[in-house]
Design a protein around this motif. Structure first.
Motif, PDB file in Angstrom:
ATOM      1  N   MET A 131      44.536  40.368  42.750  1.00 18.76           N
ATOM      2  CA  MET A 131      45.565  41.181  42.094  1.00 18.76           C
ATOM      3  C   MET A 131      46.083  42.253  43.051  1.00 18.76           C
ATOM      4  N   LEU A 132      45.227  42.670  43.973  1.00 14.06           N
ATOM      5  CA  LEU A 132      45.642  43.715  44.896  1.00 14.06           C
ATOM      6  C   LEU A 132      46.739  43.208  45.833  1.00 14.06           C
ATOM      7  N   GLY A 197      45.728  44.733  36.018  1.00 15.71           N
ATOM      8  CA  GLY A 197      45.013  43.486  36.254  1.00 15.71           C
ATOM      9  C   GLY A 197      43.880  43.658  37.247  1.00 15.71           C
ATOM     10  N   MET A 198      44.099  44.522  38.231  1.00 13.85           N
ATOM     11  CA  MET A 198      43.071  44.775  39.253  1.00 13.85           C
ATOM     12  C   MET A 198      41.731  45.105  38.629  1.00 13.85           C
ATOM     13  N   TYR A 199      41.773  45.887  37.546  1.00 10.50           N
ATOM     14  CA  TYR A 199      40.515  46.273  36.901  1.00 10.50           C
ATOM     15  C   TYR A 199      40.072  45.219  35.914  1.00 10.50           C
ATOM     16  N   VAL A 201      40.179  42.118  35.941  1.00  8.59           N
ATOM     17  CA  VAL A 201      39.538  40.889  36.431  1.00  8.59           C
ATOM     18  C   VAL A 201      38.133  41.126  36.985  1.00  8.59           C
ATOM     19  N   MET A 202      37.686  42.380  37.011  1.00  9.40           N
ATOM     20  CA  MET A 202      36.376  42.637  37.602  1.00  9.40           C
ATOM     21  C   MET A 202      35.273  42.245  36.629  1.00  9.40           C
TER      22      MET A 202
END
Ligand code: SF4
Ligand code: SF4
Lengths: 410, 252
Positions: A131-132, A197-199, A201-202
């Motif tokens: 996502m990054l 989304g970056m967070y 998907v963790m």
């Protein structure tokens, strides 16, 4: 002294007074520049970040200003695509703020990544799963769009505008602004989402992880909605701050109330989904990884009060206030709601960055507390100072507020 | 992300009941992998400890208190959280054996992988490495040193795998079917109690193949589904119970 640089027909304070004011942000800017120099020279070991908190104040600050800067793309979208004409009175400010927020965030990022000279690897070796990567691409493209949107405002400066080429150039950019607004909307929506989304998907971090739709976790959509639910009122707040500082009326109250209504509506939609999301996360997802809602909170810095403040005091309350015409039409209530709204979105970004990684996922691990140190504060404040300086210059020399002359006629 | 399967799966098994918490594995890891000593080591959260020994206890007061020590390298997850998030493919899991690699010259130091890994197995070079008193002359030639500003982590002493493969080739053996014990990470070699075992879990001739079937074997955070390649063994219930999060009514 510099009066022939002022926009047509407006009054500005004397140059010495202006320069005196500019001294304050400049001092903060220099302090931040000193910290930045130290960081570049010695490495980010001089900050309060550590192996537990790879993400801290900087990322929180980035996410928050990017959300608040969403006024630019959303107002642009409403003005140029949905043709809500009234917004032309505040769109310039929204664009400038958007530019400041995004360029500021990018400045912070150059410090935040451990190897700034490799920043371009993001384009050269992109990982399509990350996502990054999406954030890196969209943020740069969107920052370019913001520059393109900012240029005509600069070119309309009285003296510059006398040069025929620049005049025509600015005119053409204006004519095509709908196109840029469209591109900007698309790009901005995507990366606001990707930041969420970056967070989301963790999957090793139960506080942030969310199931979702296709490749996007729910946080993707929640971040977009929260940004459009707060960005417009942030623009209103900054506008009001400039009014208070200069003692002038710059934008008709009707326009501000309209921005409040727009943000309020989006905030209502956001809160609706956010509450469902929080509920589903607490009772649906958390038990599947063997954790409970209560385990997600700890002490004061990571207490449940943050969640309730975010959802109720800084979520539902301003949402209701902003969509209620009688409240919205009262200036002090509108501003109160706007402030609560902006605090709410900032808390959201804080908990997603810091609380998410503070939670011990391994049962024998401990909660850690993160305290940003002076170097992080100085550099973050430097960005605020940079914003204040540019905004002051814009206000003084550029025709930012089309209604100013009319509203201040004695 | 789809999970990859390999013919070889390098696996570490740690017998928690044998570990005395002496820290020899940590020290040998530092030496093997050229990890610079910290000038100011008091902030444990800024040191580079690829191998970290956790102290666990049964939560009771003396005289019923018991402790256990749990060494934690990178789990080389089958379904790693750190790999899909890296924006520049600096960390991958695509080599035979399933070791999660870390390419230092590629890493931009965004630390997204650290945020993603719940095992805290990743470490960031906060400051320039300094080698005091000619220590640089004693650096291991097989491992690169890292500049500041990149993320590093345990790689099961991957260079030793290279060496073992080279030896196999020179002796006319299949480098992808190493005999048991040919490839040993530094921590295993240094462990005085023999708590660490290592090998290919898919090869029936390797000790770990049987060890992981031990009824007392467990992995950390199974419920999150990262499929680690590091197993632990403990005959003590309270140790096994701390391997994963379980809501009160759902005990083992
Ligand atoms: S333990 Fe952490 S760093 Fe190692 S493979 Fe798993 S997620 Fe990645
Ligand atoms: S810190 Fe390095 S390895 Fe980790 S996600 Fe960023 S670029 Fe990838």
């Amino acid at each position: 002294m510099d009066s022939n640089l002022f926009p047509e027909g407006v009054k500005r304070c004397g140059l010495p007074k202006f320069l005196l004011w500019m001294v304050f942000p400049t001092i903060i800017l220099l302090w931040g520049a000193y910290a930045a120099a130290k960081i570049f020279y010695y490495g980010i070991g001089v900050t309060g970040l550590d192996n537990y908190f790879g993400f801290g104040l900087w990322i929180t600050f980035d996410l928050a200003v990017i959300a608040l800067g969403a006024g630019a793309f959303f107002t642009g979208f409403l003005k140029y695509i949905l043709k809500i004409d009234q917004l032309k009175n505040i769109i310039n400010l929204a664009v400038i703020l958007g530019f400041l927020c995004y360029s500021g965030a990018m400045l912070i990022l150059t410090m935040d990544i451990g190897q700034p000279i490799r920043a371009w690897f993001g384009y050269w070796h992109p990982n399509v799963h990350s996502m990054l990567t999406e954030v890196i691409f969209c943020i740069t493209c969107y920052c370019t769009v913001l520059i393109i949107e900012f240029i005509p405002i600069i070119l309309e400066q009285k003296q510059l505008n006398k040069i025929p080429f620049l005049h025509h150039f600015a005119h053409h950019l204006h004519v095509n602004m709908a196109l840029f607004a469209g591109i900007g909307t698309f790009l901005s929506t995507f990366h606001q989402g990707s930041l969420g989304g970056m967070y989301g998907v963790m999957f090793g971090r139960p506080y942030a992880f969310r199931e979702g739709f296709f490749i996007w976790p729910w946080t993707f959509f929640l971040f977009v909605l929260s940004a459009v639910g707060s960005g417009p009122v942030f623009t209103v707040l900054v506008c009001t701050l400039i009014e208070k500082m200069t003692g002038k009326k710059l934008v008709e109250y009707k326009v501000k109330a309209l921005m409040g209504k727009i943000a309020g509506t989006m905030l209502c939609v956001y809160m609706f989904f956010k509450i469902i999301d929080t509920w589903a996360w607490a009772v649906g997802y958390l038990p599947t990884v063997g954790m409970t809602f209560d385990q997600m909170f700890y002490g004061n810095v990571y207490g449940q009060w943050l969640l309730w403040t975010e959802l109720v005091l800084c979520g539902i309350v301003p949402a209701v206030m902003l969509i209620t015409p009688s409240i919205r039409n009262n200036p002090s209530l509108l501003y109160t709601a706007a402030i609560l709204d902006c605090i709410g979105v900032s808390i959201n970004r804080y908990v997603f960055t810091v609380q998410t990684i503070a939670i011990p996922v391994m049962p024998f691990d401990n909660w850690e507390i993160y305290v940003p140190n002076w170097a992080e504060w100085a550099t973050s404040l430097m960005i605020c100072a940079y914003g204040a300086l540019v905004l002051s210059l814009c206000y003084r020399y550029l025709p930012v507020f089309p209604q100013e002359v009319k509203l201040n006629k004695k | 992300m789809q999970q990859m399967e390999f013919d070889t799966k390098w696996t570490m098994v740690v017998d928690v009941d044998k570990c005395t918490g002496c820290g020899a594995c940590m020290v040998s890891c530092q030496a093997e992998n050229n990890i610079a000593p910290m000038e100011e080591g008091s902030n444990k959260l800024k040191t580079l400890t690829w191998m970290l020994v956790y102290e666990l206890n049964n939560g009771k007061e003396f005289p019923n208190r018991e402790v256990a020590y749990l060494p934690r390298p990178c789990m080389q997850c089958g379904h790693p959280a750190c790999v899909p998030v890296c924006p520049v493919v600096a960390t991958t899991k695509d080599e035979e054996g399933g070791i999660v690699s870390q390419i230092y010259p590629r890493c931009i130091g965004c630390r997204y992988c650290m945020a993603a890994c719940p095992y805290h197995a990743r470490y960031f070079g906060w400051l320039d490495p300094v080698w005091p008193g000619g220590m640089d002359k004693a650096l291991s030639p097989s491992t690169s040193t890292r500049p500041r500003g990149v993320v590093e982590k345990c790689n099961f002493c991957h260079t030793r795998l290279m060496d073992a493969r080279a030896r196999a080739r020179s002796e006319g053996l299949d480098p992808n079917k190493l005999p048991d014990g040919w490839y040993q990470p530094a921590c295993l070699e240094a462990c005085p109690t023999g708590a660490i075992s290592f090998g290919d879990v898919k090869n029936p001739e390797h000790k770990v193949h049987e060890l992981v079937k031990n009824p007392n074997a467990f992995r950390i955070l199974e419920s999150i589904g990262m499929d680690p390649q590091v197993y632990y063994i403990s005959r003590r219930d309270w140790v096994r119970e701390q391997s994963d999060n379980h809501v009160a009514e759902d005990k083992h």
